[in-house]
Design an enzyme around this catalytic site. Structure first.
Site, mmCIF file in Angstrom:
data_model
loop_
_atom_site.group_PDB
_atom_site.id
_atom_site.type_symbol
_atom_site.label_atom_id
_atom_site.label_comp_id
_atom_site.label_asym_id
_atom_site.label_seq_id
_atom_site.Cartn_x
_atom_site.Cartn_y
_atom_site.Cartn_z
ATOM 1 N N ALA A 72 0.818 -1.212 0.000
ATOM 2 C CA ALA A 72 0.000 0.000 0.000
ATOM 3 C C ALA A 72 0.849 1.259 0.000
ATOM 4 C CB ALA A 72 -0.936 -0.001 1.202
ATOM 5 N N THR A 73 2.007 1.229 0.637
ATOM 6 C CA THR A 73 2.871 2.417 0.646
ATOM 7 C C THR A 73 3.266 2.797 -0.770
ATOM 8 O OG1 THR A 73 3.722 2.020 2.882
ATOM 9 C CG2 THR A 73 5.091 3.334 1.404
ATOM 10 N N ASN A 140 -6.116 3.074 10.915
ATOM 11 C CA ASN A 140 -5.358 1.897 11.323
ATOM 12 C C ASN A 140 -5.054 1.846 12.813
ATOM 13 O OD1 ASN A 140 -3.621 4.143 10.284
ATOM 14 N ND2 ASN A 140 -2.007 2.929 11.240
ATOM 15 N N GLN A 168 -7.346 -0.913 5.759
ATOM 16 C CA GLN A 168 -8.010 -1.567 6.891
ATOM 17 C C GLN A 168 -9.474 -1.907 6.599
ATOM 18 O OE1 GLN A 168 -6.412 -2.560 9.588
ATOM 19 N NE2 GLN A 168 -4.473 -1.536 9.192
ATOM 20 N N SER A 184 -3.503 -3.387 0.749
ATOM 21 C CA SER A 184 -2.328 -4.214 1.021
ATOM 22 C C SER A 184 -2.775 -5.623 1.353
ATOM 23 C CB SER A 184 -1.533 -3.618 2.188
ATOM 24 O OG SER A 184 -0.344 -4.342 2.422
ATOM 25 N N HIS A 186 -1.526 -8.190 2.987
ATOM 26 C CA HIS A 186 -1.334 -8.844 4.284
ATOM 27 C C HIS A 186 -2.278 -8.319 5.357
ATOM 28 C CE1 HIS A 186 1.126 -5.842 6.678
ATOM 29 N NE2 HIS A 186 1.249 -5.328 5.481
ATOM 30 N N THR A 222 9.340 -6.704 -12.409
ATOM 31 C CA THR A 222 8.737 -8.020 -12.589
ATOM 32 C C THR A 222 7.843 -8.371 -11.409
ATOM 33 O OG1 THR A 222 10.646 -8.786 -13.854
ATOM 34 C CG2 THR A 222 9.212 -10.478 -12.912
ATOM 35 N N CYS A 304 4.046 0.417 12.024
ATOM 36 C CA CYS A 304 4.971 1.113 11.131
ATOM 37 C C CYS A 304 5.750 2.201 11.849
ATOM 38 C CB CYS A 304 4.199 1.731 9.960
ATOM 39 S SG CYS A 304 3.263 0.528 9.009
#
Length: 358
Positions: A72-73, A140, A168, A184, A186, A222, A304
């Site tokens: 996401a960043t 978050n 989230q 994201s 995960h 890639t 983070c």
């Protein structure tokens, strides 16, 4: 081990792991091809990526495309920097650092205030030169659900685009409509190291990461078929289980609120995702609590920003003092959490807090 840190990351879904295994192929397999190669193995890998693209897009609004990124960043950087410079970027005071820092670095950043409940209300004025508005869907740290529909409308009226950090929210509640949406894998039981930016049809971005021109010429590099396939499988499972998961989270929330009734709640208790419980006990030494309760995995704020030593910018934005912010903890739970784990964690954390005289 008692894991209550779902906002930091979620356990990998078995279905996602299974989808990934095939594309981690060794020399004797036919599933290690580069998805950007024209031969048969490359086309096979590309087909797996395109399937995942459809699976991820199924939980997004209609009329857009999914661009895979490293997380996401990166997706948020592409959204903000890819619109070029000039004009202001308006962001809420409780955005993730990936939005706040990028917006500040990319040009003029206008920070919008939030209420004591942790809501960024749309009754605030935007600068006349606003080109982009970035308001997350679910915070978050404190879990508050923002009035994104109001902000999208306000951005449109100002002639600006609306970017939503839905990290989230995706896979848990219906994703809001927007011009660009970052997610994201995960955070919804997919693998780490892969995310996506959904871009509405007609929204133009310029390439930020130059190279081979992969991903519609917007994100060179890639792609990993294994990571992307895992993300796609996780998205499909989330879509199939969204009501079941929500009901389970509601039961966990009710139990957690009962077991932590003596703690003060941070943020709105109604306008929020109930898989996030941010609470405090004034005077609590959180560092000591974490040291004494090592069998419970929880957070003192955003993973983070952990280790910075600074109080949470989110808790400060809703009016908490430095001391109150530093006496707060975040408990996150979801699909694989049990009621027994909530009970056990509450017993451990409450006993440790009482040992501090609180």
């Amino acid at each position: 081990m008692n894991y209550l840190d779902y906002q930091a990351t979620t356990p990998l879904a078995p279905e996602a792991r299974e989808a990934m295994l095939r594309w981690l192929g060794g020399p004797d397999s036919d599933s290690f091809g580069n998805p950007h190669s024209a031969h048969r193995m490359g086309r096979m890998a590309k087909a797996a990526i395109e399937l995942a693209r459809e699976q991820v897009a199924a939980l997004m609004p209609q009329g857009g495309r999914v661009i895979f990124t490293g997380g996401a960043t990166e997706a948020l950087n592409l959204a903000i920097r890819g619109r070029g410079s000039g004009g202001s970027v308006a962001v809420s005071a409780i955005e993730h650092a990936a939005v706040l820092d990028t917006a500040q670095d990319a040009g003029t950043c206008h920070v919008l205030g939030v209420s004591a409940d942790g809501l960024c209300n749309a009754d605030q004025e935007l600068p006349a030169d606003t080109r982009l508005v970035a308001i997350m869907q679910v915070n978050n740290e404190i879990g508050t659900i923002q009035p994104t529909v109001d902000w999208q409308r306000k951005a449109r009226e100002a002639g600006a685009l609306y970017l939503c950090d839905a990290v989230q929210a995706y896979g848990k509640i219906a994703v809001t409509d927007a011009d660009m949406i970052a997610i994201s894998a995960h955070k919804f039981h997919g693998p780490k190291g892969v995310g996506a930016l959904w871009v509405r049809d007609g929204v133009d971005l310029r390439e930020v990461q130059t190279g081979g021109g992969q991903e519609f010429g917007l994100r060179s590099g890639t792609l990993s078929p294994a990571l992307v396939a895992g993300m796609g499988a996780a998205a499909q499972v989330a879509a199939e289980r969204i009501e079941q998961d929500a009901a389970h989270v509601e039961a966990l929330w009710t139990r957690a609120r009962e077991r932590f009734a003596d703690w003060t709640h941070n943020g709105s208790a109604s306008e929020r995702w109930h898989g996030n419980l941010n609470i405090r006990r004034d005077g609590l030494d959180v560092a000591r609590l974490m040291s004494e309760c090592r069998e419970v995995m929880f957070s003192a704020g955003s993973a983070c920003a952990s280790g910075s030593g600074r109080p949470s910018h989110v808790l400060k934005a809703i009016g908490l003092s430095d001391a109150q912010a530093k006496s707060s903890i975040r408990l996150g739970f979801g699909r694989y959490t049990t009621l027994e784990e909530i009970d056990a964690a509450a017993s451990i954390l409450n006993a440790a807090a009482q040992d501090q005289g609180l």
